[in-house]
Design a protein around this motif. Structure first.
Motif, PDB file in Angstrom:
ATOM      1  N   VAL A 185       0.829  -1.195   0.000  1.00  0.00           N
ATOM      2  CA  VAL A 185       0.000   0.000   0.000  1.00  0.00           C
ATOM      3  C   VAL A 185       0.869   1.253   0.000  1.00  0.00           C
ATOM      4  N   VAL A 186       1.916   1.234   0.802  1.00  0.00           N
ATOM      5  CA  VAL A 186       2.797   2.394   0.910  1.00  0.00           C
ATOM      6  C   VAL A 186       3.619   2.555  -0.360  1.00  0.00           C
ATOM      7  N   GLN A 187       4.037   1.458  -0.957  1.00  0.00           N
ATOM      8  CA  GLN A 187       4.883   1.522  -2.141  1.00  0.00           C
ATOM      9  C   GLN A 187       4.119   1.974  -3.380  1.00  0.00           C
ATOM     10  N   ARG A 188       2.798   2.038  -3.297  1.00  0.00           N
ATOM     11  CA  ARG A 188       2.017   2.510  -4.441  1.00  0.00           C
ATOM     12  C   ARG A 188       2.274   3.987  -4.710  1.00  0.00           C
ATOM     13  N   SER A 189       2.706   4.718  -3.700  1.00  0.00           N
ATOM     14  CA  SER A 189       2.937   6.149  -3.843  1.00  0.00           C
ATOM     15  C   SER A 189       4.428   6.442  -3.860  1.00  0.00           C
ATOM     16  N   ALA A 190       4.809   7.433  -4.661  1.00  0.00           N
ATOM     17  CA  ALA A 190       6.215   7.841  -4.713  1.00  0.00           C
ATOM     18  C   ALA A 190       6.671   8.471  -3.398  1.00  0.00           C
ATOM     19  N   ARG A 191       5.722   8.887  -2.578  1.00  0.00           N
ATOM     20  CA  ARG A 191       6.072   9.534  -1.309  1.00  0.00           C
ATOM     21  C   ARG A 191       6.406   8.524  -0.231  1.00  0.00           C
ATOM     22  N   GLY A 192       6.146   7.234  -0.474  1.00  0.00           N
ATOM     23  CA  GLY A 192       6.508   6.209   0.486  1.00  0.00           C
ATOM     24  C   GLY A 192       5.805   6.380   1.812  1.00  0.00           C
ATOM     25  N   LEU A 193       6.582   6.377   2.889  1.00  0.00           N
ATOM     26  CA  LEU A 193       6.013   6.492   4.231  1.00  0.00           C
ATOM     27  C   LEU A 193       5.334   7.838   4.464  1.00  0.00           C
ATOM     28  N   ASP A 194       5.634   8.807   3.633  1.00  0.00           N
ATOM     29  CA  ASP A 194       5.044  10.137   3.800  1.00  0.00           C
ATOM     30  C   ASP A 194       3.768  10.318   2.985  1.00  0.00           C
ATOM     31  N   VAL A 195       3.174   9.228   2.523  1.00  0.00           N
ATOM     32  CA  VAL A 195       1.916   9.314   1.800  1.00  0.00           C
ATOM     33  C   VAL A 195       0.811   9.675   2.786  1.00  0.00           C
ATOM     34  N   ALA A 196      -0.097  10.559   2.364  1.00  0.00           N
ATOM     35  CA  ALA A 196      -1.179  11.011   3.236  1.00  0.00           C
ATOM     36  C   ALA A 196      -2.246   9.928   3.373  1.00  0.00           C
ATOM     37  N   VAL A 197      -2.856   9.854   4.545  1.00  0.00           N
ATOM     38  CA  VAL A 197      -3.909   8.866   4.792  1.00  0.00           C
ATOM     39  C   VAL A 197      -5.293   9.509   4.818  1.00  0.00           C
ATOM     40  N   GLY A 198      -5.352  10.858   4.780  1.00  0.00           N
ATOM     41  CA  GLY A 198      -6.636  11.538   4.787  1.00  0.00           C
ATOM     42  C   GLY A 198      -7.207  11.680   6.189  1.00  0.00           C
ATOM     43  N   ASP A 199      -8.256  12.461   6.294  1.00  0.00           N
ATOM     44  CA  ASP A 199      -8.910  12.673   7.579  1.00  0.00           C
ATOM     45  C   ASP A 199      -9.530  11.370   8.061  1.00  0.00           C
ATOM     46  N   ASP A 200      -9.144  10.951   9.278  1.00  0.00           N
ATOM     47  CA  ASP A 200      -9.603   9.671   9.844  1.00  0.00           C
ATOM     48  C   ASP A 200      -9.204   8.488   8.969  1.00  0.00           C
ATOM     49  N   GLY A 201      -8.129   8.645   8.171  1.00  0.00           N
ATOM     50  CA  GLY A 201      -7.666   7.549   7.342  1.00  0.00           C
ATOM     51  C   GLY A 201      -8.583   7.225   6.184  1.00  0.00           C
ATOM     52  N   VAL A 202      -9.323   8.236   5.695  1.00  0.00           N
ATOM     53  CA  VAL A 202     -10.336   7.991   4.679  1.00  0.00           C
ATOM     54  C   VAL A 202      -9.729   7.512   3.364  1.00  0.00           C
ATOM     55  N   LEU A 203      -8.447   7.802   3.107  1.00  0.00           N
ATOM     56  CA  LEU A 203      -7.817   7.368   1.865  1.00  0.00           C
ATOM     57  C   LEU A 203      -7.365   5.914   1.911  1.00  0.00           C
ATOM     58  N   LEU A 204      -7.569   5.254   3.047  1.00  0.00           N
ATOM     59  CA  LEU A 204      -7.247   3.835   3.186  1.00  0.00           C
ATOM     60  C   LEU A 204      -8.536   3.032   3.277  1.00  0.00           C
ATOM     61  N   SER A 205      -8.454   1.769   2.916  1.00  0.00           N
ATOM     62  CA  SER A 205      -9.613   0.898   3.094  1.00  0.00           C
ATOM     63  C   SER A 205      -9.750   0.546   4.575  1.00  0.00           C
ATOM     64  N   GLY A 206     -10.881  -0.054   4.932  1.00  0.00           N
ATOM     65  CA  GLY A 206     -11.086  -0.441   6.325  1.00  0.00           C
ATOM     66  C   GLY A 206     -10.021  -1.404   6.812  1.00  0.00           C
ATOM     67  N   GLY A 207      -9.686  -2.391   5.969  1.00  0.00           N
ATOM     68  CA  GLY A 207      -8.652  -3.352   6.344  1.00  0.00           C
ATOM     69  C   GLY A 207      -7.286  -2.703   6.471  1.00  0.00           C
ATOM     70  N   GLU A 208      -6.990  -1.762   5.572  1.00  0.00           N
ATOM     71  CA  GLU A 208      -5.695  -1.073   5.632  1.00  0.00           C
ATOM     72  C   GLU A 208      -5.581  -0.218   6.887  1.00  0.00           C
ATOM     73  N   ARG A 209      -6.681   0.434   7.258  1.00  0.00           N
ATOM     74  CA  ARG A 209      -6.651   1.208   8.503  1.00  0.00           C
ATOM     75  C   ARG A 209      -6.399   0.303   9.698  1.00  0.00           C
ATOM     76  N   GLN A 210      -7.044  -0.854   9.697  1.00  0.00           N
ATOM     77  CA  GLN A 210      -6.888  -1.772  10.826  1.00  0.00           C
ATOM     78  C   GLN A 210      -5.451  -2.301  10.911  1.00  0.00           C
ATOM     79  N   ARG A 211      -4.895  -2.633   9.765  1.00  0.00           N
ATOM     80  CA  ARG A 211      -3.513  -3.147   9.773  1.00  0.00           C
ATOM     81  C   ARG A 211      -2.519  -2.059  10.175  1.00  0.00           C
ATOM     82  N   LEU A 212      -2.770  -0.814   9.755  1.00  0.00           N
ATOM     83  CA  LEU A 212      -1.878   0.282  10.144  1.00  0.00           C
ATOM     84  C   LEU A 212      -1.936   0.494  11.658  1.00  0.00           C
ATOM     85  N   ALA A 213      -3.132   0.392  12.237  1.00  0.00           N
ATOM     86  CA  ALA A 213      -3.267   0.550  13.686  1.00  0.00           C
ATOM     87  C   ALA A 213      -2.535  -0.566  14.425  1.00  0.00           C
ATOM     88  N   ILE A 214      -2.602  -1.778  13.892  1.00  0.00           N
ATOM     89  CA  ILE A 214      -1.899  -2.899  14.523  1.00  0.00           C
ATOM     90  C   ILE A 214      -0.389  -2.726  14.397  1.00  0.00           C
TER      91      ILE A 214
END
Length: 580
Positions: free
Chosen positions: A459-488
């Motif tokens: 997911v992170v490698q999809r963007s040229a910004r890498g770890l600095d890719v934005a996740v949006g307000d409340d992580g809206v730019l991530l899927s539900g599963g991606e948000r859960q995995r990021l929290a873990i």
């Protein structure tokens, strides 16, 4: 005022300097009518005019410079008061007991940090110092007017008293009405926050128009409250105007008569009229400042309401460095092992009397995996919240390594635990900022490893910004599963001794669920896991499964044991096709 003064105390030097400038400015203002009178007398007698004109110009320039310096100091001090108050508010808001957030609306709390603290600026700039300066000028003008002509002074005082009395009576209710208006603004902010936080649900439900009406109704209430304040404040201006015009006309009439009879000179009448303006101007400022001060104090009452709430009194501990294994509890050879976590007859209920847990008892040994299962509403998530210390126990004891958690610093205890909520919240910002939240000293390699552990590197490698890719307000730019995995991943990065997981696989597909199970199995090698799960397939290999029903522990054992001994567990397992 007793509540306002502590906020002003750190700025007492700047306020003192502003007060000194205000006194000098008042002196310069009071000197001007006398100088004008001298110039007029010099013109009438044929004396030297230039010295008086030069002195008048110097005094005028000095008054302007002093006034500008005073205003700058007041504005700067006011901004400093607003800044320090906002810092105090934010610090208190982020340290309040969790139960306070359950009782209050987020939008209203945000309004106190924003609009309420902004109103304090007026209490400083148009309040404290300007009141002092206005009083000095007004008293000085009265003394000078008495020296010119007592009869004119009496007429002036009678006319002005009418306006002052009306203004004071009108201003008495400004503070309460202002507070009510700010409460309505807070309610409107809460309504807006509620709508924006669920905007997708509102659109999908076709409820946009209804929500617009709801927020509009709240805005109308704020408008009505604001109009009440404006109506009351509007009474001050006409009263002041009538008093000024009445005093001016009375002085002109009586003063003209006394000049005609030779009781006073024309120069004295001109000086008196100038002193009248010097009296009226600070008097108007005084009334306006008093009204602004009442408005600011009304907002201050809402600020103090939050500051008076009791926070959690724990110092922030230093978390273990990322990547360093947590200390493992060890006991002497031959001694009975002490569980890392123990719940002993724990009971909990909300303040409204709703009971949630009854006599809950179980243990979590160091390095073990313990699962909490049961139907919805059984109290599983509440157990994790009590372990985290979010709510006080109603009964029983929670022990950490044999010690009652109430005897341990709450923040230090939380530093030894990782907690992933059921909603798996992601903060607005970047992936890096979310990971560093729990482990601020983590290096680049450790961040990537944490993402790899939960299958999130792609997911992170999809963007040229890498770890600095934005996740949006409340992580809206991530899927539900991606948000859960990021929290873990965020929790694993902090290397806690105990990891609390509330439905960690709720939003994961089968592939990532299997990957996460492997990650948690590896993580359990040097830490304990307490997992709330509805999907029994994710916890069947747990060392211990605790079955909850209606807030009570109804069975404890392994998967195989519970299938044979617990009807409720067998029912849950059968429904999920884990047993025939």
């Amino acid at each position: 005022m007793r509540e306002l003064l502590p906020l002003l105390r750190p700025h007492r030097r700047a306020l003192g300097a502003a007060a000194v400038l205000s006194l000098f400015s008042a002196a310069a203002a009071l000197a001007q009518p006398a100088l004008v009178g001298q110039v007029i007398s010099a013109v009438g007698s044929g004396g030297a005019v230039l010295p008086g004109v030069v002195a008048l110009v110097v005094v005028l320039v000095a008054a302007a410079v002093l006034g500008a310096g005073q205003q700058y100091l007041l504005q700067r001090t006011a901004e400093g008061v607003v800044l320090s108050t906002r810092r105090l508010l934010v610090d208190r808001l982020l340290r309040l007991p969790i139960a306070e957030y359950d009782r209050r609306r987020t939008g209203d709390l945000m309004s106190r940090v924003g609009s309420d603290t902004t109103l304090l600026r007026a209490a400083v700039t148009s309040g404290v110092v300007e009141i002092v300066g206005s009083v000095v000028v007004g008293v000085g003008a009265l003394v000078a007017m008495a020296l010119v002509d007592v009869w004119l002074l009496l007429v002036t005082v009678l006319a002005v008293s009418v306006g002052v009395t009306t203004a004071v009576l009108a201003s008495r209710r400004v503070r309460e009405l202002s507070r009510q208006a700010q409460e309505q603004v807070g309610a409107m902010s809460a309504a807006v926050e509620r709508a924006l936080s669920a905007v997708r649900t509102i659109r999908a439900s076709g409820a946009t128009a209804r929500e617009v009406d709801t927020v509009g109704t709240s805005a109308e209430r704020a408008f009505t409250a604001g109009v009440q304040v404006a109506r009351l404040e509007a009474l001050v201006s006409p009263a002041g105007s009538i008093a000024v015009q009445g005093a001016f006309l009375a002085v002109l009439g009586l003063g003209g008569y006394r000049v005609a009879t030779g009781s006073i000179a024309v120069a004295d009448l001109v000086a008196f009229i100038l002193y009248l303006f010097l009296l009226v101007m600070p008097l108007g400022q005084l009334i306006g400042s008093y009204t602004q001060l009442q408005t600011g104090l009304g907002a201050l009452a809402r600020v103090q309401e939050v500051l008076a709430l009791e926070p959690e009194h724990d110092e922030e501990p230093e978390r273990p460095a990322a990547g360093r294994s947590p200390a493992v509890l060890r006991t002497p050879t031959g001694a009975d092992p002490v569980p890392l976590l123990q719940l002993d007859r724990v009971g909990f209920g909300y303040p409204d009397g709703t009971a949630v847990l009854h006599d809950v008892s179980f243990t979590v040994p160091a390095g073990s995996r313990v699962a909490l299962v049961g139907p919805s509403g059984a109290g599983k998530s509440t157990v994790l919240e009590l372990v985290e210390g979010f709510y006080p126990l109603s009964a029983g004891t929670v022990r950490w390594a044999g010690t009652d958690v109430r005897e341990l610093p709450r923040a230090a205890l939380r530093a030894r635990m990782g907690y992933v909520e059921q909603e798996a919240p992601v903060l607005a910002g970047t992936v890096r900022e979310n990971l560093l939240l729990a482990a601020p000293d983590a290096g680049e390699q450790q961040l990537w490893q944490a993402l790899s552990d939960v299958g999130l590197t792609g997911v992170v490698q999809r963007s040229a910004r890498g770890l600095d890719v934005a996740v949006g307000d409340d992580g809206v730019l991530l899927s539900g599963g991606e948000r859960q995995r990021l929290a873990i991943a965020r929790s694993l990065l902090a290397r806690p001794a105990l990891l609390l997981l509330d439905e960690p696989t709720a939003s994961l597909d089968a592939r990532n669920e299997g990957l996460l199970r492997e990650t948690l199995a590896a993580a359990a090698a040097d830490r304990a896991l307490l997992v709330v799960a509805h999907r029994l397939s994710t916890v069947v290999d747990s060392d211990q499964i605790v079955v909850l029903d209606a807030g009570r522990v109804v069975a404890v054992g392994t998967h195989a044991e519970l299938v044979d001994t617990s009807p409720l567990y067998r029912e849950l397992a059968t429904a999920q096709l884990l047993v025939p």
